[in-house]
Design a protein around this motif. Sequence first.
Motif, short mmCIF file in Angstrom:
data_model
loop_
_atom_site.label_atom_id
_atom_site.label_comp_id
_atom_site.label_asym_id
_atom_site.label_seq_id
_atom_site.Cartn_x
_atom_site.Cartn_y
_atom_site.Cartn_z
N UNK A 12 -19.83 -44.09 18.02
CA UNK A 12 -18.53 -44.51 17.48
C UNK A 12 -17.39 -44.07 18.40
N UNK A 13 -16.30 -44.84 18.35
CA UNK A 13 -15.10 -44.50 19.11
C UNK A 13 -14.03 -43.96 18.15
N UNK A 14 -13.39 -42.86 18.53
CA UNK A 14 -12.40 -42.22 17.68
C UNK A 14 -11.10 -42.04 18.44
N UNK A 15 -9.99 -42.24 17.75
CA UNK A 15 -8.66 -41.98 18.31
C UNK A 15 -7.93 -41.02 17.38
N UNK B 164 -5.08 -33.35 33.28
CA UNK B 164 -4.47 -33.88 34.50
C UNK B 164 -5.42 -33.80 35.69
N UNK B 165 -6.52 -33.06 35.53
CA UNK B 165 -7.50 -32.96 36.61
C UNK B 165 -8.64 -33.98 36.45
N UNK B 166 -8.60 -34.77 35.36
CA UNK B 166 -9.61 -35.83 35.17
C UNK B 166 -9.16 -37.04 35.97
N UNK B 167 -9.87 -37.36 37.02
CA UNK B 167 -9.45 -38.43 37.92
C UNK B 167 -10.25 -39.72 37.74
N UNK B 168 -11.26 -39.69 36.87
CA UNK B 168 -12.04 -40.89 36.60
C UNK B 168 -12.67 -40.77 35.22
N UNK B 169 -13.08 -41.90 34.62
CA UNK B 169 -13.70 -41.82 33.30
C UNK B 169 -14.95 -40.94 33.32
N UNK C 76 -5.45 -39.28 21.81
CA UNK C 76 -6.65 -39.16 22.63
C UNK C 76 -7.74 -40.01 22.01
N UNK C 77 -8.51 -40.65 22.88
CA UNK C 77 -9.63 -41.49 22.44
C UNK C 77 -10.91 -41.00 23.08
N UNK C 78 -11.94 -40.83 22.27
CA UNK C 78 -13.25 -40.41 22.76
C UNK C 78 -14.34 -41.23 22.08
N UNK C 79 -15.41 -41.45 22.81
CA UNK C 79 -16.62 -42.02 22.22
C UNK C 79 -17.54 -40.85 21.90
N UNK C 80 -17.87 -40.69 20.63
CA UNK C 80 -18.73 -39.60 20.18
C UNK C 80 -19.91 -40.23 19.46
N UNK D 68 -23.80 -36.85 22.38
CA UNK D 68 -23.35 -37.68 23.51
C UNK D 68 -21.87 -38.01 23.34
N UNK D 69 -21.11 -37.89 24.43
CA UNK D 69 -19.68 -38.22 24.38
C UNK D 69 -19.25 -38.81 25.71
N UNK D 70 -18.12 -39.50 25.69
CA UNK D 70 -17.51 -40.03 26.91
C UNK D 70 -16.03 -40.25 26.63
N UNK D 71 -15.23 -40.29 27.70
CA UNK D 71 -13.80 -40.55 27.53
C UNK D 71 -13.20 -41.04 28.84
#
Length: 304
Positions: free
Chosen positions: A77-80, A46-51, A70-74, A94-97
């Motif tokens: 590849x993208x995983x849900x 809830x404290x994540x305010x941007x990608x 939850x979906x993350x790019x690891x 490397x990751x992003x969400x």
Amino acid sequence: MALRDNIQLYNPSAFTARFMPSPALQALLKGDFNKFLIVRVEEMYRHVTRPVPATRATIHTCLFLTEGQATMKIGSERYTIRRHEMLVVPAGQVFSFGEKDVNKGYICCFHNDMLVGKYGKSELLKEFEFLQVWGNPRLTPDNQTARFVLHLFKRLHQEYTDHGLQHLNILQPYLITLLCEVNRIYTPVATHAQTAAVTLANKFRALLFTNVCTMHRVSDYAAALHVSPNHLNKSVKAATEKSPTRWIDEAIVLEAKVLLSQSTLTVAGVALAVGLDDPSYFARLFRKHTGTTPTAFRKMIEKS
């Protein structure tokens, strides 16, 4: 120019300060949380305010859901994942969400040091393939294992909430037990390929991870692994269903994404940092794998 000299490797304190700068979240983090932390996903998310753009962390991260998805790019590849499934981001990967997932569960982050001590040893890291950058980051426990895993997350969370890192003799064995439980149901990325091909493919990906900015030819990796380029090509394709060339190209683009997100290098500077002398070729390669130009990608990150 060394590639990783330009890339920020975040420890948990730096990561939360940049992407989740909340006093309420900081109050949940106990002691040296660069070594270990566990919180409820909903309390952190809830404290994540941007990608969160492409980045790296100094610690391993395990995400286990009890509700939602939850979906993350690891890596590339993208995983849900959904209820009673787990994602693992190895240290350095490397990751992003994004910021719009609705879910509940637990997120546990730990340094390699948490597996070494009275109840553990460094060799444990070799037993958990999901903590390697070439491993399968998605874990789907059966119902019984999911119950065990949930109990261990709850126990770790309770101990951490009550006492922080004061009782490592309790936290460490519970963490190791958790990793052993999920290791029993772990499924490698390639289950159909021959063991020799999988072993060689894993060695190739490990070598690629540390040499992506200096080694771009399949023949270079083949020479380093003491096999012929043809044998490496066949083995990697059999184990991963992608050619070594595709792996190399995707790794270059992934490194470039991190640099475009974190550094102030020009596009030409990013190209040089990932080992490409021709900015035009770099732009074509980046667009081929992302559908956009490096400049447009950076503007998209800046707007988010």
